[in-house]
Design an enzyme around this catalytic site. Sequence first.
Site, short mmCIF file in Angstrom:
data_model
loop_
_atom_site.label_atom_id
_atom_site.label_comp_id
_atom_site.label_asym_id
_atom_site.label_seq_id
_atom_site.Cartn_x
_atom_site.Cartn_y
_atom_site.Cartn_z
N GLN A 31 0.84 -1.20 0.00
CA GLN A 31 0.00 0.00 0.00
C GLN A 31 0.88 1.25 0.00
OE1 GLN A 31 -1.83 0.69 3.81
NE2 GLN A 31 -3.59 1.73 2.94
N GLY A 32 0.89 1.98 -1.10
CA GLY A 32 1.70 3.20 -1.19
C GLY A 32 0.86 4.43 -0.94
N SER A 79 1.05 6.52 2.62
CA SER A 79 1.75 7.50 3.48
C SER A 79 3.01 8.03 2.82
CB SER A 79 2.15 6.84 4.81
OG SER A 79 1.05 6.25 5.42
N SER A 105 4.39 -1.23 4.05
CA SER A 105 4.59 -2.59 4.57
C SER A 105 4.87 -3.57 3.44
CB SER A 105 3.35 -3.05 5.34
OG SER A 105 3.08 -2.19 6.41
N GLU A 131 -9.63 -1.55 5.05
CA GLU A 131 -8.47 -1.80 5.90
C GLU A 131 -8.90 -1.85 7.37
OE1 GLU A 131 -5.28 1.07 5.64
OE2 GLU A 131 -3.98 -0.14 6.93
N SER A 146 -4.59 6.67 12.77
CA SER A 146 -4.32 6.60 14.22
C SER A 146 -5.60 6.70 15.05
CB SER A 146 -3.36 7.73 14.61
OG SER A 146 -4.06 8.96 14.56
N GLU A 199 -6.40 8.82 17.32
CA GLU A 199 -6.95 10.19 17.38
C GLU A 199 -7.72 10.53 16.10
OE1 GLU A 199 -3.78 9.39 18.02
OE2 GLU A 199 -3.77 9.64 20.19
C1 LIG Z 1 3.19 -0.99 11.44
C2 LIG Z 1 2.75 0.06 10.47
C3 LIG Z 1 2.50 -0.30 9.16
C4 LIG Z 1 2.13 0.67 8.24
N1 LIG Z 1 1.93 0.28 6.93
C5 LIG Z 1 1.64 1.22 6.01
C6 LIG Z 1 1.54 0.85 4.62
O1 LIG Z 1 1.70 -0.31 4.24
N2 LIG Z 1 1.29 1.82 3.72
C7 LIG Z 1 1.11 3.13 4.08
O2 LIG Z 1 0.85 3.94 3.21
N3 LIG Z 1 1.20 3.52 5.38
C8 LIG Z 1 1.48 2.58 6.35
N4 LIG Z 1 1.60 2.96 7.68
C9 LIG Z 1 1.52 4.38 8.02
C10 LIG Z 1 0.31 4.77 8.83
O3 LIG Z 1 -0.84 4.79 8.04
C11 LIG Z 1 0.64 6.14 9.45
O4 LIG Z 1 1.67 5.91 10.40
C12 LIG Z 1 -0.55 6.75 10.14
O5 LIG Z 1 -1.52 7.12 9.21
C13 LIG Z 1 -0.13 8.00 10.97
O6 LIG Z 1 0.64 8.88 10.20
P1 LIG Z 1 2.06 9.39 10.70
O7 LIG Z 1 2.86 8.22 11.16
O8 LIG Z 1 2.65 10.25 9.64
O9 LIG Z 1 1.76 10.26 12.01
P2 LIG Z 1 1.34 11.78 12.06
O10 LIG Z 1 0.28 12.04 11.06
O11 LIG Z 1 2.59 12.61 12.01
O12 LIG Z 1 0.71 11.87 13.50
C14 LIG Z 1 1.49 11.93 14.69
C15 LIG Z 1 0.55 11.99 15.89
O13 LIG Z 1 -0.28 13.15 15.82
C16 LIG Z 1 -1.65 12.79 15.90
N5 LIG Z 1 -2.43 13.66 15.01
C17 LIG Z 1 -2.13 14.01 13.73
N6 LIG Z 1 -3.09 14.79 13.22
C18 LIG Z 1 -4.04 14.91 14.19
C19 LIG Z 1 -5.30 15.59 14.27
N7 LIG Z 1 -5.79 16.27 13.21
N8 LIG Z 1 -6.02 15.50 15.41
C20 LIG Z 1 -5.54 14.81 16.49
N9 LIG Z 1 -4.35 14.14 16.47
C21 LIG Z 1 -3.61 14.19 15.34
C22 LIG Z 1 -1.72 11.35 15.44
O14 LIG Z 1 -2.82 10.68 15.98
C23 LIG Z 1 -0.40 10.78 15.96
O15 LIG Z 1 -0.55 10.40 17.30
C24 LIG Z 1 1.96 2.01 8.64
C25 LIG Z 1 2.19 2.38 9.98
C26 LIG Z 1 2.58 1.42 10.89
C27 LIG Z 1 2.84 1.83 12.31
#
Ligand SMILES: Cc1cc2nc3c(=O)[nH]c(=O)nc-3n(C[C@H](O)[C@H](O)[C@H](O)COP(=O)(O)OP(=O)(O)OC[C@H]3O[C@@H](n4cnc5c(N)ncnc54)[C@H](O)[C@@H]3O)c2cc1C
Length: 394
Positions: free
Chosen positions: A129-130, A132, A164, A246, A376, A378
Site C-alpha cells: 500500500q503506497g 503514506s 509494509s 483496511e 491513528s 486520534e
Molecule cells: C506498522 C505500520 C505499518 C504501516 N503500513 C503502512 C503501509 O503499508 N502503507 C502506508 O501507506 N502507510 C502505512 N503505515 C503508516 C500509517 O498509516 C501512518 O503511520 C498513520 O496514518 C499515521 O501517520 P504518521 O505516522 O505520519 O503520524 P502523524 O500524522 O505525524 O501523527 C502523529 C501523531 O499526531 C496525531 N495527530 C495528527 N493529526 C491529528 C489531528 N488532526 N487531530 C488529532 N491528532 C492528530 C496522530 O494521531 C499521531 O498520534 C503504517 C504504519 C505502521 C505503524
Amino acid sequence: MALDEQQFRQQAQDWLTENFPPSLRGGRFIMPHTQEEGSSPSADYLLWKQRMAAKGWSVPTWPSEYGGGGLSIRQAEILAEEMTRAGAFNPIGGLGIMMLGPTLLEYGNDEQKARHIPPIVRGEVEWCQGFSEPGAGSDLAALRTRCEDKGDHFLINGQKIWTSFAHVSDWCFCLVRTDTSVKQAGISFLLIDMKTPGVEARPIELINGVSHFCETFFTDVKVPKENLVGRVNQGWEIAKRLLQHERSGLSSQRNVANVEQGLPHLAREYVGTDDAGRIADADLRTRIVQHMMRQEAYGLALKHRNAEIEAGQDGTAPMSSLKNLGAGVAQELNELAVEILGHAGTGNRGPGFSNTELELTSGWLYSKCFSIYGGSHEIQNNILAKRELGLPGA
Ligand SMILES: Cc1cc2nc3c(=O)[nH]c(=O)nc-3n(C[C@H](O)[C@H](O)[C@H](O)COP(=O)(O)OP(=O)(O)OC[C@H]3O[C@@H](n4cnc5c(N)ncnc54)[C@H](O)[C@@H]3O)c2cc1C
C-alpha cells in the site's frame, strides 16, 4: 436452491473434514515472505492453500465469477466458526485480500478485475500500500508524489514511507498527485508493478527487530494508463473506501488473537495458583476476566456490524469505533501477556528465553502500532466526532 444455515454448516464441516490436512491443526497463515530464509511451506500447507484457493473460501464473500466463494456474510461467519472448531485457518491473506480486492471489485473496470482479482484469491501475488509519505500520514491528502500524463503513459516521481512489505511485493496500489491546485480532488489511484524500472524499496528496522516496512522511492517510473483505477482525480474517494476495508479487516483480524485462550493458562504457569486452584494474584485474575469480557463484547459488536451489512444497511459507519475498540482490546491482551511473564517477558531476542516468551514479548512491542496504522486512534476519534456525533471539524 439456497442452503439453510444448518445445511451449510454441515456442508462446511464435511468439506473441512475431507480437505483440511490434520497435520496443520492449530497452525496459522504464514506470509510467504516472512518464512525463514531457505525454509519453505510444508507440502500439506501448500495442498491446503491450493484447495482453499480452488474452493474460493480464502475470500468467502467475493463473487464466484472472480474465483471467490460467493457466500453470504452469514455463511462466511459459519464457515469461520467451523474452521475454528476444526483447528483450521485461512492459508491465503495479505493486503490484496484485505484492501485492494474489495476496492477493485467496486471501482475497477472489467479488465482490471479479471486480471488482478483471481491471483489475489489464489494467493499468488503480493500487494503493498503506497499511501503514506513524509509529511502526509494523518493528513494523507497532503501527499505529493507527482503523476504526470505523458500521453501514452503516466510518469511517477516521489517518495512513500511505511510501505509494509514493499521490498517483497509484486505490486503496489498507490495514491499519486495528478493536480497540484487542489488537495483531495487532485489525487488519483494507480496500480504499479514493483519491478518497473525506477521503483526502489528500502526496508526500515522496527523496534522488535523485524523489518517489515520500507521507504519506497519512485524515480521517473513509467506506468501504463490501463493501471489507473477509476477516473483521474477520483483517487481520494477510492482511497477512503479502501481505508474502510483496511479498518474493517484490521478489526476482524484482532478478534482472533493468538494468546486469547491462553491467558489463564499462561497466568497459572508463570504466576502460580492459590490453595483453591485459582490464579494466585487476585488483581491479575480480575483483570484477565475483565479483558475476556471486553473481548467477548467486541466479538459481538463485530457480529452486529456483519448482520447490519447482511441486512443491506451501511456497515461502514461504525468502522472507526470498531478499529479503536479492536486495537485497544488487542493491546490490552498483549500487555497482560507480558505482565504475566514477569522477568521472562524482558527479552525479544537472544538466548535465555523460550520461543513462546520471545514471541509474546515481540508481539507486545508490535502491538504498539495497532493504534497507529490504518489511521491513528486520534484520527478515528476525529472521524467519529464529525460523522457520527455531528460535531464541528477542528
Ligand atoms: C506498522 C505500520 C505499518 C504501516 N503500513 C503502512 C503501509 O503499508 N502503507 C502506508 O501507506 N502507510 C502505512 N503505515 C503508516 C500509517 O498509516 C501512518 O503511520 C498513520 O496514518 C499515521 O501517520 P504518521 O505516522 O505520519 O503520524 P502523524 O500524522 O505525524 O501523527 C502523529 C501523531 O499526531 C496525531 N495527530 C495528527 N493529526 C491529528 C489531528 N488532526 N487531530 C488529532 N491528532 C492528530 C496522530 O494521531 C499521531 O498520534 C503504517 C504504519 C505502521 C505503524
